[in-house]
Design an enzyme around this catalytic site. Structure first.
Site, PDB file in Angstrom:
ATOM      1  N   ARG A 118       0.847  -1.199   0.000  1.00 22.44           N
ATOM      2  CA  ARG A 118       0.000   0.000   0.000  1.00 22.44           C
ATOM      3  C   ARG A 118       0.873   1.234   0.000  1.00 22.44           C
ATOM      4  NH1 ARG A 118      -2.635  -0.768   6.010  1.00 22.44           N
ATOM      5  NH2 ARG A 118      -0.691  -1.191   7.081  1.00 22.44           N
ATOM      6  N   ASN A 156      -4.603   6.510   4.182  1.00 21.58           N
ATOM      7  CA  ASN A 156      -4.344   5.735   5.395  1.00 21.58           C
ATOM      8  C   ASN A 156      -2.908   5.903   5.828  1.00 21.58           C
ATOM      9  OD1 ASN A 156      -5.480   3.709   7.329  1.00 21.58           O
ATOM     10  ND2 ASN A 156      -3.642   2.615   6.667  1.00 21.58           N
ATOM     11  N   GLU A 157      -2.734   6.457   7.013  1.00 26.23           N
ATOM     12  CA  GLU A 157      -1.386   6.613   7.570  1.00 26.23           C
ATOM     13  C   GLU A 157      -0.424   7.139   6.505  1.00 26.23           C
ATOM     14  OE1 GLU A 157      -0.492   2.856   9.449  1.00 26.23           O
ATOM     15  OE2 GLU A 157      -1.624   3.422  11.230  1.00 26.23           O
ATOM     16  N   GLU A 314      -7.510   3.781  15.448  1.00 25.34           N
ATOM     17  CA  GLU A 314      -7.187   2.350  15.390  1.00 25.34           C
ATOM     18  C   GLU A 314      -6.368   1.987  16.611  1.00 25.34           C
ATOM     19  OE1 GLU A 314      -4.806   1.055  12.097  1.00 25.34           O
ATOM     20  OE2 GLU A 314      -5.968   2.180  10.648  1.00 25.34           O
ATOM     21  N   TRP A 322       3.267  -7.915  13.292  1.00 24.55           N
ATOM     22  CA  TRP A 322       4.510  -7.470  12.631  1.00 24.55           C
ATOM     23  C   TRP A 322       5.762  -7.661  13.473  1.00 24.55           C
ATOM     24  CZ3 TRP A 322       0.577  -3.593  13.301  1.00 24.55           C
ATOM     25  CH2 TRP A 322       0.753  -2.804  14.426  1.00 24.55           C
ATOM     26  N   GLU A 362      -2.264  -9.210   6.534  1.00 25.33           N
ATOM     27  CA  GLU A 362      -2.496  -9.140   7.983  1.00 25.33           C
ATOM     28  C   GLU A 362      -3.506 -10.184   8.457  1.00 25.33           C
ATOM     29  OE1 GLU A 362      -1.252  -5.241   9.685  1.00 25.33           O
ATOM     30  OE2 GLU A 362      -2.742  -4.547   8.236  1.00 25.33           O
ATOM     31  N   PHE A 364      -3.201 -12.580  10.334  1.00 22.29           N
ATOM     32  CA  PHE A 364      -3.096 -12.987  11.746  1.00 22.29           C
ATOM     33  C   PHE A 364      -3.127 -11.804  12.705  1.00 22.29           C
ATOM     34  CE2 PHE A 364      -1.451 -16.738   9.543  1.00 22.29           C
ATOM     35  CZ  PHE A 364      -2.349 -17.668  10.058  1.00 22.29           C
ATOM     36  N   HIS A 365      -3.496 -10.636  12.203  1.00 21.16           N
ATOM     37  CA  HIS A 365      -3.657  -9.494  13.119  1.00 21.16           C
ATOM     38  C   HIS A 365      -4.975  -9.680  13.867  1.00 21.16           C
ATOM     39  CE1 HIS A 365      -4.162  -5.436  14.619  1.00 21.16           C
ATOM     40  NE2 HIS A 365      -2.903  -5.199  14.288  1.00 21.16           N
TER      41      HIS A 365
HETATM   42  C1  GAL Z   1      -2.259   0.310  10.877  1.00 22.31           C
HETATM   43  C2  GAL Z   1      -2.956   0.424   9.529  1.00 22.31           C
HETATM   44  C3  GAL Z   1      -4.026  -0.629   9.366  1.00 22.31           C
HETATM   45  C4  GAL Z   1      -3.486  -1.965   9.756  1.00 22.31           C
HETATM   46  C5  GAL Z   1      -3.018  -1.882  11.178  1.00 22.31           C
HETATM   47  C6  GAL Z   1      -2.585  -3.184  11.787  1.00 22.31           C
HETATM   48  O1  GAL Z   1      -1.012   0.891  10.872  1.00 22.31           O
HETATM   49  O2  GAL Z   1      -3.534   1.691   9.365  1.00 22.31           O
HETATM   50  O3  GAL Z   1      -4.495  -0.626   8.036  1.00 22.31           O
HETATM   51  O4  GAL Z   1      -2.461  -2.313   8.893  1.00 22.31           O
HETATM   52  O5  GAL Z   1      -1.954  -0.974  11.247  1.00 22.31           O
HETATM   53  O6  GAL Z   1      -1.366  -3.617  11.350  1.00 22.31           O
END
Ligand code: GAL
Length: 670
Positions: A118, A156-157, A314, A322, A362, A364-365
């Site tokens: 991204r 996003n970020e 978030e 990560w 992601e 496994f997040h």
């Molecule tokens: C943030 C991001 C999300 C997702 C989250 C969890 O930094 O905006 O889209 O990636 O981390 O890793």
């Protein structure tokens, strides 16, 4: 304390906003129906939709189709869930990469990032900008007036992966930026000190982005950081302009990544461009002080919103994915973390993401709804949190009160610190700030972490923690504050350079030397694993400094090491009664704790209330009512000296509130 403002824009939810990123394009219609049911059960009232949906809206170049979005907006609306709608520009479609591979950002060696992932765009690319603004325009005009939409969430970020681009387009943009800033090439040479190593330029075309393999000039590096932040801000502004044309009443924001700093872009200077400032905050499971990390970033966010409410856009319901090992949150930590953000002024509890993905980077997040489904302790905790938040509607009329201490924080100081070679290389910016903040956190002293240009009047104590770069205006503001009777603490390696990253000569710390009545002539860094002792028994690491207390009192001297006998901590009393402290070394352990106690007593700073160890206390209040947040981070039952009714349990407490081990309370005070 500074003037505190409630946000002038409409808040996107009734009561505390609760929900998270919602990515229904990954799921079947049946799963989406289940989502609606479970969201209602959990009390979700806001979701962030469409952040990565560019290719859904524009599956091939120039062919737009918003039918999926229309269906989702209607469905969410029917279910009483409002939408924070993303502009999808962080997710560059693969067809655009195929058509225009030149939009990819390039690293310091000129390698393009791979397509996919991204934020795969050069912030200066006019081609990317054209495509991005076209999809934003079509999206905004299509959804304008839809009752589900409560706010916009740009990209996003921004900068998370593409903040520093070294492609030819960025190079040329940087040259123009430098030219606009300095006017003449002679001015650039003078500001950056290009005579060193004979690097002087004869024209702007010779300026490159500081990449490749060499040691670059600190002034050049710092300006490249500023430029890079500005280039991304241009993208934000361009998108915002489109949105405001179609939906002028909707608040617009983008999600920051505010932690200890320095930030990837200059959020503090971006904040005024946001209708609501919003943060993504992720704790690191192995950090024993992760709860204090939440407090520090929350205190920064509040500083960026002038004391008003901000959004936690978030965070994680449990583990991210990560780190090499991703620790799950401890029992009760989900609730404590949510309340810790609220306590620092957030009016939302939002997650990445609602439902755990089964595929993709992601997969496994953690999420509000885990892979195992709704019959889980994880989802039960989310439901419980939702019902607790529903009882806190009155909180949205309150702001955090009682901060008597300001910490000055500036990304530029952090960028300057990492730009070029230093006595200690790669010292993390804000490490000193975080250590001092923790010492105050343990005493339940509320701190506003603010920009150096924030108004300082009204604070009892101003701390300048490792603010390596300080402008003349900052030096003057801090000096004026002390001259007006305030107490100031300046710590080592503050005020060393000016905004060009040029050393202020004549004795350290140049920006504050006169105010302090003390003068450092030599830095004496300490090797890792070694320490020095002061004559009062306090211990310090990392840094010491040969200081002369010209017109200041010596509070403590180095007792051993190469500087034995020289002043380590000084304090100058100003005629107004104000005081200027200098801490020339990095105190640790009990020394830091005791020093902090002296300082707070000197400045007359009080705790929010007395508590047992491990209980965090922060107060939010309106003109008429005050609420005390109590968060017990410890493993034993805790207490706080306070009276009132706990909004979460309805229990009335007289003079002493007990907080179960790992528990939280929000006490409406008598
Ligand atoms: C943030 C991001 C999300 C997702 C989250 C969890 O930094 O905006 O889209 O990636 O981390 O890793």
């Amino acid at each position: 304390m500074t003037e505190k403002n409630l946000t002038p824009v409409a808040w996107p939810s009734d009561g505390i906003a609760f929900g998270g990123d919602y990515n229904p394009e990954q799921w079947s219609a049946e799963t989406v129906r289940e989502d609606m049911k479970l969201m209602r059960e959990a009390g979700v009232n806001l979701v962030t939709l469409g952040v990565f949906s560019w290719v859904v809206y524009e599956p091939t170049e120039g062919r737009f189709d918003f039918s999926w979005l229309d269906g989702m907006l209607d469905l969410l609306h029917e279910n009483g869930i409002r939408v924070d709608l993303g502009t999808p520009t962080a997710a560059v479609p693969m067809w655009l990469h195929r058509l225009h591979p030149e939009i990819l950002p390039q690293d310091t060696l000129g390698h393009p990032l791979a397509p996919g992932g991204r934020l795969g765009f050069c912030p200066s690319s006019p081609i990317y900008r054209r495509f991005a603004l076209r999809v934003v325009e079509r999206l905004a005009e299509h959804v304008a007036g839809h009752p589900a939409i409560a706010m916009w969430h740009i990209s996003n970020e921004l900068g998370g992966g593409n903040a520093r681009c070294h492609c030819p387009v960025s190079t040329e943009h940087f040259q123009r930026w430098v030219q606009r800033k300095y006017g003449s090439i002679e001015a650039v040479n003078a500001a950056w000190g290009m005579t060193f190593w004979g690097n002087s330029y004869s024209s702007f075309e010779e300026i490159v982005t500081p990449g490749g393999i060499t040691a670059h000039n600190p002034g050049h590096l710092l300006d490249f950081e500023r430029f890079s932040s500005d280039a991304l801000l241009e993208q934000y502004r361009a998108e915002r302009q489109v949105l405001k044309r179609h939906t002028p009443a909707l608040p617009v924001t983008t999600n920051f990544m505010v932690g200890m700093g320095p930030d990837v872009v200059d959020y503090t200077r971006w904040a005024p461009e946001m209708d609501i400032v919003a943060n993504d905050h992720y704790t690191y499971g192995l950090d024993p002080l992760r709860h204090q990390d939440i407090a520090f970033s929350g205190d920064r966010m509040r500083g960026m919103s002038d004391g008003g409410p901000w959004m936690l856009m978030e965070h994680a319901a449990s583990a991210p994915s990560w780190h090499p090992i991703n620790l799950a949150k401890k029992p009760g930590e989900l609730t404590r973390h949510a309340f810790a953000h609220l306590a620092r002024g957030s009016n939302s509890v939002m997650y990445f993401q609602w439902r755990a993905s089964k595929s993709g980077t992601e997969q496994f997040h953690s999420a509000m709804l885990p892979h195992a489904g709704s019959d889980t302790r994880a989802f039960a905790s989310i439901q419980q949190l939702g019902s607790q938040l529903a009882r806190l509607g009155a909180l949205t009329d309150t702001i955090v009160t009682g901060a008597q201490v300001a910490f000055l924080h500036d990304n530029e100081a952090g960028w300057a610190l990492r730009s070029g070679l230093k006595p200690i290389n790669n010292p993390p910016y804000a490490a000193t700030a975080r250590a001092l903040h923790n010492a105050l956190f343990e005493k339940n002293v509320t701190v506003d972490v603010v920009a150096p240009w924030a108004p300082l009047h009204g604070y009892a104590l101003v701390v300048v923690p490792g603010l390596f770069l300080a402008s003349d205006e900052t030096a003057q503001a801090v000096t004026d504050y002390a001259k007006a009777g305030g107490t100031v603490l300046i710590t080592w390696f503050s005020g060393i350079v000016d905004p060009s990253n040029t050393v202020r000569t004549g004795g350290y710390p140049g920006a504050f030397r006169e105010l302090l009545g003390a003068r450092g002539e030599e830095f004496v860094p300490l090797a890792e694993g070694t320490s020095v002792t002061l004559d009062n028994g306090w211990r310090a690491e990392r840094w010491s400094e040969l200081v002369h207390a010209d017109s200041a009192d010596v509070i403590a001297r180095y007792a051993d090491g190469d500087l034995a006998g020289f002043p380590a901590i000084t304090r100058r009393t100003l005629p107004s009664g104000g005081a200027a402290w200098y801490l020339s070394t990095d105190l640790v352990g009990d020394g830091l704790r005791e020093f902090t106690e002296h300082l707070l007593a000197d400045a007359g700073v009080r705790s929010v209330c007395a508590t047992s160890a491990g209980v965090e206390a922060v107060r939010r209040a309106s003109d008429t009512t005050s609420y005390l947040f109590l968060i017990n981070h410890g493993e034993a039952e805790g207490w706080a000296e306070a009276s009132g009714t706990d909004l979460l349990t309805g229990t009335r407490h007289e003079s002493r509130v007990t907080v179960p081990a790992g528990g939280v309370a929000v006490v409406q005070e008598v």
